[in-house]
Design an enzyme around this catalytic site. Structure first.
Site, PDB file in Angstrom:
ATOM      1  N   ASP A  73       0.817  -1.205   0.000  1.00 47.51           N
ATOM      2  CA  ASP A  73       0.000   0.000   0.000  1.00 47.51           C
ATOM      3  C   ASP A  73       0.858   1.264   0.000  1.00 47.51           C
ATOM      4  O   ASP A  73       2.001   1.254   0.469  1.00 47.51           O
ATOM      5  CB  ASP A  73      -0.887   0.046   1.248  1.00 47.51           C
ATOM      6  CG  ASP A  73      -1.981  -1.000   1.249  1.00 47.51           C
ATOM      7  OD1 ASP A  73      -2.044  -1.821   0.310  1.00 47.51           O
ATOM      8  OD2 ASP A  73      -2.781  -1.010   2.213  1.00 47.51           O
ATOM      9  N   HIS A 115       3.789  -2.025   3.137  1.00 46.46           N
ATOM     10  CA  HIS A 115       3.686  -0.655   2.629  1.00 46.46           C
ATOM     11  C   HIS A 115       4.989  -0.275   1.927  1.00 46.46           C
ATOM     12  O   HIS A 115       6.064  -0.382   2.532  1.00 46.46           O
ATOM     13  CB  HIS A 115       3.425   0.327   3.774  1.00 46.46           C
ATOM     14  CG  HIS A 115       2.136   0.089   4.488  1.00 46.46           C
ATOM     15  ND1 HIS A 115       1.998  -0.909   5.436  1.00 46.46           N
ATOM     16  CD2 HIS A 115       0.928   0.699   4.378  1.00 46.46           C
ATOM     17  CE1 HIS A 115       0.752  -0.898   5.888  1.00 46.46           C
ATOM     18  NE2 HIS A 115       0.086   0.070   5.271  1.00 46.46           N
TER      19      HIS A 115
END
Length: 205
Positions: free
Chosen positions: A35, A175
Site C-alpha cells: 500500500d 507498505h
C-alpha cells in the site's frame, strides 16, 4: 500498546462478506500486497525482492503518487504485478462525506486502471461500500498485517507475527512508503525466503 490486530479472525471475515479478506484455504497460495506507493527507491526495492523469489503481488496505489511517478507505475505493471486503487490522496473514509470520498476514489481511477480498491487505514463506511460496489469496485481488505508501518516495532517482532499468522490464502499487507522502509527492508527479504522454503506461492489478486 498496539491498537490494531496482527491477524483478522475468520469469524469477522464471515460476518462482513462485502469485503475480500482472504483467498481459499486449501492450497499454499498467498497474496502479497503493498500500500501507499509508488515511492522511488522503496518500490524499486520491493520489485527487486519479488523478482528474486519470482513472487507476484498487488500494489494498492495512491493516485497522486501514481501521477507523480508514472515510470514506477509502468514498472509495476510491466513486471506482471496487479494494481489497485487506494484513493487519490490517502483519504480516511471516516473523515469525509460519502460523496467526496467516492469522488476521490474516482479521481485516482483516472490514473490507476483497476477496479480493485483498498480503503486507507482499512476504514470504510456502509455508504462508501454501497457506492463503490455499485460502480463495479471489488473492495479488498486483508487477514494479515505486517506491522511495517509501526515505528515502535522491531523487525524481529514483525517477522514473528508474519510467520505465526500466515495461512493458506492469506492476504498480507506491507507498505512501499518512506515511513515503512526502515522495517520493510529488513523484513521483506527474510519473509519471502521463509514463504519459499515453506512451499508457499504468491499471486496477484
Amino acid at each position: 500498546m498496539r491498537w490494531y490486530p496482527d491477524r483478522i479472525p475468520d469469524w469477522l471475515s464471515r460476518a462482513l462478506p462485502a469485503y475480500h479478506w482472504h483467498g481459499a484455504r486449501d492450497e499454499k497460495l498467498v497474496y502479497l500486497t503493498f500500500d501507499d506507493g509508488p515511492t522511488p527507491v522503496v518500490t524499486d526495492f520491493v520489485l527487486q525482492q519479488l523478482a528474486v523469489y519470482q513472487f507476484k503481488a498487488t500494489f494498492f496505489l495512491i493516485g497522486d503518487r501514481a501521477q507523480r511517478y508514472p515510470q514506477l507505475l509502468h514498472e509495476v505493471i510491466a513486471s506482471g504485478h496487479g494494481i489497485g486503487n487506494h484513493t487519490y490522496n490517502h483519504h480516511n473514509a471516516w473523515k469525509h462525506t460519502t460523496a467526496s470520498y467516492v469522488e476521490n476514489v474516482l479521481a485516482a481511477g483516472k490514473v490507476i486502471d483497476s477496479l480493485l480498491f483498498r480503503p486507507p487505514y482499512g476504514r470504510i463506511t456502509p455508504g462508501v461500500t454501497r457506492e463503490l460496489t455499485n460502480k463495479g469496485f471489488h473492495i479488498v481488505l486483508w487477514d494479515v498485517l505486517s506491522g511495517d508501518f509501526d515505528t515502535k516495532r522491531s523487525a524481529e517482532n514483525c517477522l514473528k507475527n508474519l510467520k505465526t499468522s500466515t495461512r493458506n490464502g492469506s492476504i498480507i499487507v506491507f507498505h512501499d512508503s518512506k515511513k515503512s522502509y526502515p522495517l520493510l527492508k529488513d523484513i521483506l527479504p527474510i519473509y519471502l525466503e521463509w514463504l519459499q522454503v515453506n512451499g508457499y506461492r504468491s499471486a496477484a489478486i
